[in-house]
Design an enzyme around this catalytic site. Structure first.
Site, PDB file in Angstrom:
ATOM      1  N   SER A  68      53.304  49.499  44.647  1.00 15.01           N
ATOM      2  CA  SER A  68      53.053  49.799  45.681  1.00 15.01           C
ATOM      3  C   SER A  68      55.036  50.618  46.151  1.00 15.01           C
ATOM      4  CB  SER A  68      53.025  48.897  46.644  1.00 15.01           C
ATOM      5  OG  SER A  68      53.518  49.549  48.124  1.00 15.01           O
ATOM      6  N   LEU A  69      55.320  52.212  46.444  1.00 15.16           N
ATOM      7  CA  LEU A  69      55.935  52.291  46.675  1.00 15.16           C
ATOM      8  C   LEU A  69      56.904  52.109  48.277  1.00 15.16           C
ATOM      9  CD1 LEU A  69      56.127  56.572  46.665  1.00 15.16           C
ATOM     10  CD2 LEU A  69      57.501  54.863  45.389  1.00 15.16           C
ATOM     11  N   ARG A  70      55.936  51.204  48.718  1.00 18.89           N
ATOM     12  CA  ARG A  70      56.698  50.804  50.294  1.00 18.89           C
ATOM     13  C   ARG A  70      57.088  49.313  49.649  1.00 18.89           C
ATOM     14  NH1 ARG A  70      54.133  46.369  52.396  1.00 18.89           N
ATOM     15  NH2 ARG A  70      52.146  46.607  50.769  1.00 18.89           N
ATOM     16  N   ARG A  71      56.344  48.783  48.765  1.00 13.14           N
ATOM     17  CA  ARG A  71      56.984  47.006  47.925  1.00 13.14           C
ATOM     18  C   ARG A  71      58.226  47.344  47.592  1.00 13.14           C
ATOM     19  NH1 ARG A  71      51.242  45.667  46.101  1.00 13.14           N
ATOM     20  NH2 ARG A  71      50.010  45.142  48.270  1.00 13.14           N
ATOM     21  N   ARG A 117      33.023  49.890  44.326  1.00 23.08           N
ATOM     22  CA  ARG A 117      33.693  50.090  42.835  1.00 23.08           C
ATOM     23  C   ARG A 117      33.651  49.010  42.490  1.00 23.08           C
ATOM     24  NH1 ARG A 117      40.657  49.881  44.152  1.00 23.08           N
ATOM     25  NH2 ARG A 117      40.069  50.697  42.311  1.00 23.08           N
ATOM     26  N   SER A 169      35.848  46.692  40.682  1.00 19.70           N
ATOM     27  CA  SER A 169      36.868  45.303  39.909  1.00 19.70           C
ATOM     28  C   SER A 169      36.074  44.060  41.022  1.00 19.70           C
ATOM     29  CB  SER A 169      37.965  46.354  40.785  1.00 19.70           C
ATOM     30  OG  SER A 169      37.731  45.737  42.316  1.00 19.70           O
ATOM     31  N   ARG A 212      50.096  48.372  36.729  1.00 18.26           N
ATOM     32  CA  ARG A 212      48.877  49.377  37.665  1.00 18.26           C
ATOM     33  C   ARG A 212      47.910  47.547  36.372  1.00 18.26           C
ATOM     34  NH1 ARG A 212      47.604  53.977  38.494  1.00 18.26           N
ATOM     35  NH2 ARG A 212      45.569  53.292  38.945  1.00 18.26           N
ATOM     36  N   GLY A 213      46.485  48.192  37.465  1.00 12.77           N
ATOM     37  CA  GLY A 213      45.789  47.472  36.541  1.00 12.77           C
ATOM     38  C   GLY A 213      44.734  46.728  37.630  1.00 12.77           C
ATOM     39  N   ASN A 214      44.177  45.885  37.681  1.00 14.60           N
ATOM     40  CA  ASN A 214      43.137  45.327  38.766  1.00 14.60           C
ATOM     41  C   ASN A 214      44.153  43.916  38.889  1.00 14.60           C
ATOM     42  OD1 ASN A 214      41.262  47.200  39.315  1.00 14.60           O
ATOM     43  ND2 ASN A 214      40.103  45.946  36.728  1.00 14.60           N
ATOM     44  N   ASP A 237      42.904  51.080  51.668  1.00  8.81           N
ATOM     45  CA  ASP A 237      42.373  52.518  50.760  1.00  8.81           C
ATOM     46  C   ASP A 237      41.731  54.182  51.163  1.00  8.81           C
ATOM     47  OD1 ASP A 237      43.476  51.205  48.441  1.00  8.81           O
ATOM     48  OD2 ASP A 237      41.574  50.477  47.606  1.00  8.81           O
ATOM     49  N   CYS A 263      47.441  56.253  50.792  1.00 11.77           N
ATOM     50  CA  CYS A 263      48.096  54.681  51.007  1.00 11.77           C
ATOM     51  C   CYS A 263      48.737  55.030  49.723  1.00 11.77           C
ATOM     52  CB  CYS A 263      46.964  54.611  50.279  1.00 11.77           C
ATOM     53  SG  CYS A 263      46.067  54.724  48.710  1.00 11.77           S
ATOM     54  N   THR A 320      55.670  46.427  40.582  1.00  8.98           N
ATOM     55  CA  THR A 320      54.535  46.451  41.748  1.00  8.98           C
ATOM     56  C   THR A 320      54.611  47.661  42.125  1.00  8.98           C
ATOM     57  OG1 THR A 320      54.276  47.023  44.423  1.00  8.98           O
ATOM     58  CG2 THR A 320      57.021  47.025  43.698  1.00  8.98           C
ATOM     59  N   THR A 372      44.471  41.641  35.572  1.00  4.56           N
ATOM     60  CA  THR A 372      45.576  42.235  34.732  1.00  4.56           C
ATOM     61  C   THR A 372      46.598  42.059  34.878  1.00  4.56           C
ATOM     62  OG1 THR A 372      43.390  44.293  34.357  1.00  4.56           O
ATOM     63  CG2 THR A 372      45.869  44.331  33.743  1.00  4.56           C
TER      64      THR A 372
END
Length: 298
Positions: A120-123, A7, A9, A140-142, A78, A232, A118, A145
């Site tokens: 992430s649903l987990r976090r 990728r 990023s 969201r974002g790198n 991922d 993930c 965050t 960002t």
């Protein structure tokens, strides 16, 4: 010359260049080919709502299968637990820090009602369990960002993987590292995965980069995820360690609102890592994880 698919990023390219350096040290020349994935194109929707496995890997795996690339470097977290026919995990190098990190302020120093970002649903689920008074919002974002959004004051704190911050030289921004007992990591977090075709120059060159203890640990973690049927982007965490030929695994499944968190542990011989993980996943399902996951997948 070997072609490495990655990728685009900053973190993905750091990882690809690092593998390129390891290959060069072993006498293998390579070049990096940047491939844009579905996950890179969808930037305005929380990942949990996109609802597809292989969000950051599908187009890269197509390049491998079509022989446009010889190897791919992924963040292991991922990578879905089932790989396409003809592709294998040729190597998993030694893992970086697998834990989550808080930027901004320590959790204990955040006032009631503070906004934490965050993706992430987990976090998010575990944060709500730890601090139900916080306001959890998607970011969201790198990495750069997300950090910029924190610096702009959109969030009081954000939670990211410690590994990415350390790899990109941002370790000094970390306010707090969350131990896995408080915030169970994502499956494979902090580890890189080198995916290749099942045979050929890519596989032969990369297999020497494998780190046996890391490979066993993440095999156990992926065993948990496979048994739970999760991608993930579900509120599942698993963290394994290897010592003296034994693998020890901690796994959690949490309801998205943090009201319910099911936790289990198991250990056994390294040779049985996948089975230990799968059995732990089955135990979580029996203890109520099936109901939670059903609600998430809705």
């Amino acid at each position: 010359m070997l072609v490495i698919a990655s990728r685009g990023s900053a973190l993905a390219l750091w990882q690809a260049h690092w593998i390129q350096g390891q290959l060069a040290a072993a006498g293998h020349e390579s070049r990096i080919e940047i491939i844009k994935t579905t996950g890179d194109k969808i930037t305005d929707v929380p990942l949990a709502k996109v609802g597809t496995k292989g969000l950051f890997t599908k187009e890269i795996e197509e390049a491998l299968l079509e022989e446009r690339a010889d190897l791919a470097v992924h963040s292991l977290k991922d990578l879905p637990t089932e790989l396409p026919a003809g592709l294998v995990l040729a190597a998993i190098p030694e893992r970086e820090d697998s834990r989550d990190a808080v930027l901004g302020k320590k959790l204990a120093d955040l006032p009631a009602g503070a906004t934490v970002g965050t993706s992430s649903l987990r976090r998010a689920a575990q944060l709500r369990k730890l601090r139900p008074d916080l306001k959890i919002e998607s970011v969201r974002g790198n990495l750069d960002t997300r950090i910029r959004k924190l610096d702009e004051g959109r969030y009081d704190a954000i939670v990211l993987a410690a590994a990415g911050l350390k790899r990109l030289g941002w370790a000094e921004r970390i306010a707090e590292i969350l131990d896995v007992d408080r915030m169970c990591s994502a499956v494979g977090q902090g580890a890189l995965a080198i995916e290749t075709r099942a045979s050929g120059a890519g596989f032969e060159a990369c297999k020497a980069l494998d780190h046996a203890a890391t490979h066993a640990a993440v095999t156990a973690e992926r065993g948990v995820l496979g048994a739970l049927g999760g991608g993930c982007q579900v509120p599942i965490g698993a963290h394994a360690t290897v010592k003296d030929g034994q693998v020890k695994v901690l796994a959690i499944v949490a309801s998205p609102d943090g009201s319910e968190l099911i936790r289990a542990e198991a250990s056994g011989p390294v040779a049985d890592a996948a089975e230990i993980g799968a059995q732990l996943g089955a135990e979580l399902l029996e203890r109520g994880a099936a109901k939670i996951l059903e609600e998430v997948y809705g």
